[in-house]
Design a protein around this motif. Structure first.
Motif, PDB file in Angstrom:
ATOM      1  N   LEU A  79     -28.087 -40.984  -2.989  1.00 54.13           N
ATOM      2  CA  LEU A  79     -27.949 -40.566  -1.598  1.00 54.13           C
ATOM      3  C   LEU A  79     -27.310 -39.179  -1.547  1.00 54.13           C
ATOM      4  O   LEU A  79     -26.236 -38.964  -2.118  1.00 54.13           O
ATOM      5  N   TYR A  80     -27.977 -38.267  -0.877  1.00 52.35           N
ATOM      6  CA  TYR A  80     -27.490 -36.897  -0.759  1.00 52.35           C
ATOM      7  C   TYR A  80     -27.404 -36.505   0.711  1.00 52.35           C
ATOM      8  O   TYR A  80     -28.305 -36.818   1.492  1.00 52.35           O
ATOM      9  N   LEU A  81     -26.316 -35.837   1.058  1.00 51.57           N
ATOM     10  CA  LEU A  81     -26.132 -35.328   2.411  1.00 51.57           C
ATOM     11  C   LEU A  81     -26.440 -33.840   2.412  1.00 51.57           C
ATOM     12  O   LEU A  81     -25.918 -33.086   1.586  1.00 51.57           O
ATOM     13  N   GLN A  82     -27.290 -33.428   3.322  1.00 53.09           N
ATOM     14  CA  GLN A  82     -27.663 -32.019   3.453  1.00 53.09           C
ATOM     15  C   GLN A  82     -26.758 -31.370   4.496  1.00 53.09           C
ATOM     16  O   GLN A  82     -26.467 -31.966   5.529  1.00 53.09           O
ATOM     17  N   GLY A  83     -26.312 -30.149   4.244  1.00 50.10           N
ATOM     18  CA  GLY A  83     -25.503 -29.408   5.200  1.00 50.10           C
ATOM     19  C   GLY A  83     -24.077 -29.905   5.316  1.00 50.10           C
ATOM     20  O   GLY A  83     -23.436 -29.729   6.345  1.00 50.10           O
ATOM     21  N   THR A  84     -23.559 -30.510   4.251  1.00 57.64           N
ATOM     22  CA  THR A  84     -22.195 -31.025   4.260  1.00 57.64           C
ATOM     23  C   THR A  84     -21.217 -29.886   4.011  1.00 57.64           C
ATOM     24  O   THR A  84     -21.438 -29.049   3.144  1.00 57.64           O
ATOM     25  N   GLU A  85     -20.121 -29.882   4.768  1.00 58.81           N
ATOM     26  CA  GLU A  85     -19.102 -28.855   4.577  1.00 58.81           C
ATOM     27  C   GLU A  85     -18.201 -29.261   3.417  1.00 58.81           C
ATOM     28  O   GLU A  85     -17.604 -30.337   3.427  1.00 58.81           O
ATOM     29  N   VAL A  86     -18.124 -28.394   2.414  1.00 61.67           N
ATOM     30  CA  VAL A  86     -17.272 -28.617   1.245  1.00 61.67           C
ATOM     31  C   VAL A  86     -16.353 -27.409   1.117  1.00 61.67           C
ATOM     32  O   VAL A  86     -16.815 -26.274   1.042  1.00 61.67           O
ATOM     33  N   ALA A  87     -15.052 -27.667   1.121  1.00 61.88           N
ATOM     34  CA  ALA A  87     -14.060 -26.595   0.991  1.00 61.88           C
ATOM     35  C   ALA A  87     -13.447 -26.675  -0.400  1.00 61.88           C
ATOM     36  O   ALA A  87     -13.038 -27.750  -0.837  1.00 61.88           O
ATOM     37  N   GLU A  88     -13.403 -25.547  -1.098  1.00 64.54           N
ATOM     38  CA  GLU A  88     -12.799 -25.487  -2.422  1.00 64.54           C
ATOM     39  C   GLU A  88     -11.649 -24.493  -2.388  1.00 64.54           C
ATOM     40  O   GLU A  88     -11.810 -23.356  -1.948  1.00 64.54           O
ATOM     41  N   CYS A  89     -10.489 -24.953  -2.860  1.00 57.25           N
ATOM     42  CA  CYS A  89      -9.299 -24.116  -2.869  1.00 57.25           C
ATOM     43  C   CYS A  89      -9.448 -23.016  -3.912  1.00 57.25           C
ATOM     44  O   CYS A  89      -9.828 -23.280  -5.059  1.00 57.25           O
ATOM     45  N   LEU A  90      -9.155 -21.803  -3.507  1.00 55.29           N
ATOM     46  CA  LEU A  90      -9.261 -20.666  -4.414  1.00 55.29           C
ATOM     47  C   LEU A  90      -8.128 -20.659  -5.438  1.00 55.29           C
ATOM     48  O   LEU A  90      -8.241 -20.039  -6.495  1.00 55.29           O
ATOM     49  N   ARG A  91      -7.045 -21.378  -5.148  1.00 56.22           N
ATOM     50  CA  ARG A  91      -5.900 -21.396  -6.052  1.00 56.22           C
ATOM     51  C   ARG A  91      -5.910 -22.594  -6.999  1.00 56.22           C
ATOM     52  O   ARG A  91      -5.873 -22.436  -8.208  1.00 56.22           O
ATOM     53  N   CYS A  92      -5.913 -23.810  -6.450  1.00 53.35           N
ATOM     54  CA  CYS A  92      -5.781 -25.001  -7.304  1.00 53.35           C
ATOM     55  C   CYS A  92      -7.117 -25.651  -7.664  1.00 53.35           C
ATOM     56  O   CYS A  92      -7.164 -26.550  -8.498  1.00 53.35           O
ATOM     57  N   GLY A  93      -8.207 -25.228  -7.018  1.00 54.88           N
ATOM     58  CA  GLY A  93      -9.524 -25.768  -7.337  1.00 54.88           C
ATOM     59  C   GLY A  93      -9.849 -27.101  -6.665  1.00 54.88           C
ATOM     60  O   GLY A  93     -10.926 -27.653  -6.875  1.00 54.88           O
ATOM     61  N   GLU A  94      -8.932 -27.616  -5.865  1.00 56.76           N
ATOM     62  CA  GLU A  94      -9.154 -28.884  -5.161  1.00 56.76           C
ATOM     63  C   GLU A  94     -10.350 -28.759  -4.224  1.00 56.76           C
ATOM     64  O   GLU A  94     -10.528 -27.751  -3.547  1.00 56.76           O
ATOM     65  N   SER A  95     -11.196 -29.798  -4.198  1.00 57.01           N
ATOM     66  CA  SER A  95     -12.344 -29.823  -3.286  1.00 57.01           C
ATOM     67  C   SER A  95     -12.068 -30.791  -2.151  1.00 57.01           C
ATOM     68  O   SER A  95     -11.505 -31.870  -2.364  1.00 57.01           O
TER      69      SER A  95
END
Length: 175
Positions: A33-49
């Motif tokens: 199952l894949y969601l299209q157009g999902t908002e994913v935020a990745e931290c520029l410092r710690c790499g947390e998604s």
């Protein structure tokens, strides 16, 4: 095409870059199952998604409807999703299907295939027991003769999070 937003990381408090993209929704319990157009935020410092999924109840209803209209037999993962969508235990679902929770568990784990008649009954049950899907029972019933005698594992379900529209794509074409 992706749109970017800047958010604050909930882990370290620094800037997180956000973009909309395809996301494998493993939290659903369905591996294809894949969601299209999902908002994913990745931290520029710690790499947390951080995955941001809006309207999750409506999304899950759209997934349930898509599964009820799947072109192939339901997989155990899909059955588990549908059972949980209906907020049922294995024992409760077993009462509807005149079987026990052990059989439900075997279907869900993939140890025992779901038979064609049971597959079709499950689809109708989902639509009948979910009040918002109930108006679509007739359409689902009309779809039943078109179900292919192949595993749903050969199909990838894609759901657009903005429109809640779903598409099944053959795994060989999805890659």
């Amino acid at each position: 095409m992706s749109s970017e937003n800047i958010l604050i990381c909930t882990n370290c408090g620094e800037t997180a870059k956000s973009e909309r993209r395809r996301y494998r929704y493993l939290e659903s319990g369905i591996s294809n199952l894949y969601l299209q157009g999902t908002e994913v935020a990745e931290c520029l410092r710690c790499g947390e998604s951080h995955v941001i999924i809006p309207r999750i109840a409506k999304l899950h209803r759209a997934i349930a409807l898509a599964l009820a209209n799947s072109p192939a037999r339901l997989t155990g993962e899909q059955l588990r999703f549908l059972r949980k969508h209906l907020s049922m235990s294995g024992e409760q679902l077993g009462r509807y299907l005149h079987t026990d929770k052990t059989k439900i568990s075997k279907w869900e784990s993939g140890d025992d295939p779901i038979g064609p008649s049971t597959d079709r009954l499950i689809r109708l049950l989902v639509a009948a027991l979910d009040g918002e899907l109930r108006p679509g029972v007739t359409a689902i019933a009309e779809h039943l003769p078109q179900i292919r005698d192949e595993s749903g594992k050969v199909w990838e379900l894609q759901v657009d999070v903005a429109t809640l529209q779903s598409t099944f794509v053959s795994v060989s074409r999805a890659a």
